[in-house]
Motif scaffolding. Structure first.
Motif, short mmCIF file in Angstrom:
data_model
loop_
_atom_site.label_atom_id
_atom_site.label_comp_id
_atom_site.label_asym_id
_atom_site.label_seq_id
_atom_site.Cartn_x
_atom_site.Cartn_y
_atom_site.Cartn_z
N ASP A 77 5.71 -1.52 12.98
CA ASP A 77 4.60 -0.91 13.71
C ASP A 77 4.38 0.54 13.27
OD1 ASP A 77 4.13 -3.23 15.13
OD2 ASP A 77 5.17 -2.55 16.95
N GLN A 78 5.47 1.28 13.06
CA GLN A 78 5.34 2.68 12.66
C GLN A 78 4.90 2.82 11.21
OE1 GLN A 78 8.45 5.38 13.86
NE2 GLN A 78 8.74 4.29 15.79
N VAL A 79 5.28 1.86 10.37
CA VAL A 79 4.83 1.91 8.97
C VAL A 79 3.31 1.83 8.91
CG1 VAL A 79 4.76 0.56 6.82
CG2 VAL A 79 6.96 1.04 7.93
N TRP A 80 2.72 1.00 9.77
CA TRP A 80 1.27 0.80 9.77
C TRP A 80 0.57 1.59 10.87
CZ3 TRP A 80 -0.26 -1.35 5.46
CH2 TRP A 80 0.64 -2.18 4.77
N ALA A 81 1.20 2.67 11.35
CA ALA A 81 0.70 3.42 12.51
C ALA A 81 -0.59 4.18 12.25
CB ALA A 81 1.77 4.39 13.00
N ASN A 82 -0.85 4.60 11.03
CA ASN A 82 -2.06 5.38 10.74
C ASN A 82 -2.46 5.17 9.29
OD1 ASN A 82 -0.78 7.48 9.02
ND2 ASN A 82 0.35 7.94 10.92
N PRO A 83 -3.65 5.60 8.92
CA PRO A 83 -4.11 5.40 7.55
C PRO A 83 -3.21 6.03 6.48
CG PRO A 83 -5.98 5.92 8.95
CD PRO A 83 -4.73 6.14 9.77
N ALA A 84 -2.63 7.17 6.76
CA ALA A 84 -1.77 7.83 5.76
C ALA A 84 -0.50 7.00 5.50
CB ALA A 84 -1.40 9.23 6.22
N SER A 85 0.14 6.56 6.57
CA SER A 85 1.37 5.77 6.38
C SER A 85 1.03 4.39 5.81
CB SER A 85 2.16 5.64 7.69
OG SER A 85 1.43 4.93 8.66
N SER A 86 -0.13 3.85 6.17
CA SER A 86 -0.56 2.57 5.62
C SER A 86 -0.82 2.68 4.12
CB SER A 86 -1.82 2.06 6.33
OG SER A 86 -1.54 1.82 7.69
N PHE A 87 -1.41 3.80 3.68
CA PHE A 87 -1.63 4.04 2.26
C PHE A 87 -0.30 4.00 1.51
CE2 PHE A 87 -1.37 7.09 -1.19
CZ PHE A 87 -2.37 6.66 -2.05
N ILE A 88 0.68 4.72 2.05
CA ILE A 88 2.01 4.76 1.39
C ILE A 88 2.63 3.37 1.40
CG2 ILE A 88 4.33 5.75 1.57
CD1 ILE A 88 2.81 8.21 1.34
N ALA A 89 2.49 2.63 2.49
CA ALA A 89 3.08 1.29 2.59
C ALA A 89 2.47 0.34 1.56
CB ALA A 89 2.89 0.72 4.00
N VAL A 90 1.14 0.39 1.42
CA VAL A 90 0.48 -0.48 0.44
C VAL A 90 0.87 -0.08 -0.97
CG1 VAL A 90 -1.78 -1.09 -0.54
CG2 VAL A 90 -1.46 -1.09 1.93
N ASP A 91 0.88 1.21 -1.25
CA ASP A 91 1.25 1.69 -2.58
C ASP A 91 2.69 1.29 -2.91
OD1 ASP A 91 0.43 3.13 -4.91
OD2 ASP A 91 1.68 4.82 -4.26
N ALA A 92 3.61 1.46 -1.96
CA ALA A 92 5.01 1.09 -2.18
C ALA A 92 5.16 -0.43 -2.35
CB ALA A 92 5.87 1.57 -1.02
N THR A 93 4.37 -1.20 -1.62
CA THR A 93 4.44 -2.66 -1.74
C THR A 93 3.99 -3.11 -3.13
OG1 THR A 93 4.08 -2.94 0.63
CG2 THR A 93 3.63 -4.85 -0.76
N ILE A 94 2.90 -2.54 -3.62
CA ILE A 94 2.43 -2.88 -4.97
C ILE A 94 3.48 -2.44 -6.00
CG2 ILE A 94 0.66 -2.47 -6.72
CD1 ILE A 94 -0.25 -4.21 -4.31
N GLY A 95 4.03 -1.25 -5.83
CA GLY A 95 5.10 -0.78 -6.72
C GLY A 95 6.31 -1.70 -6.68
#
Length: 133
Positions: free
Chosen positions: A52-70
């Motif tokens: 829930d906290q990983v996807w809490a806001n657009p900034a953390s979601s950006f990092i989560a998506v980028d890290a997932t692709i990486g």
């Protein structure tokens, strides 16, 4: 050979840094959600709250998506390089990316890969270059 030694030192240092820095924040999360860091609280990790906290806001979601692709790119690289260079137990580095951290698993694989390349180069008496695409 000096270049490979420098890379080995860098990858080893990044493995340690990746473990310490990522786990600092893991401990902070556990303290924030459980009140204190204990082995029991670590074993009762609240994955739902974490996600829930990983996807809490657009900034953390950006990092989560980028890290997932990486992460997906790194898994592909580890599988192909692990098989190509016949690195023993290459799958353990993928498991480490999930069990410890992406930074630890990838940096440790890169360290082991660099050592393997140096060993192969020494055995052949020449540099081993990655295959071209």
């Amino acid at each position: 050979m000096p270049g490979t030694l420098i890379r080995q030192v860098i990858y080893a240092a990044l493995t340690v840094l990746g473990f310490l820095w990522t786990n600092y924040y893991l401990v902070q999360f556990i303290v924030a959600t459980k009140g204190e860091f204990t082995a029991t609280n670590l074993l009762n990790f609240d994955l739902t709250a974490f996600i829930d906290q990983v996807w809490a806001n657009p900034a953390s979601s950006f990092i989560a998506v980028d890290a997932t692709i990486g992460l997906l790119i790194a898994i592909t690289f580890i599988v192909t390089e692990g098989q190509r260079l016949k690195i023993r137990l290459w799958g353990i580095y993928i498991a480490l990316m999930f069990a410890v951290s992406f930074a630890v698993g990838l940096a440790l694989f890169m360290f082991v890969r660099e050592r393997k390349l140096a060993t192969l180069a020494k055995a052949k008496g020449a540099a081993v270059e990655p295959e071209s695409c």
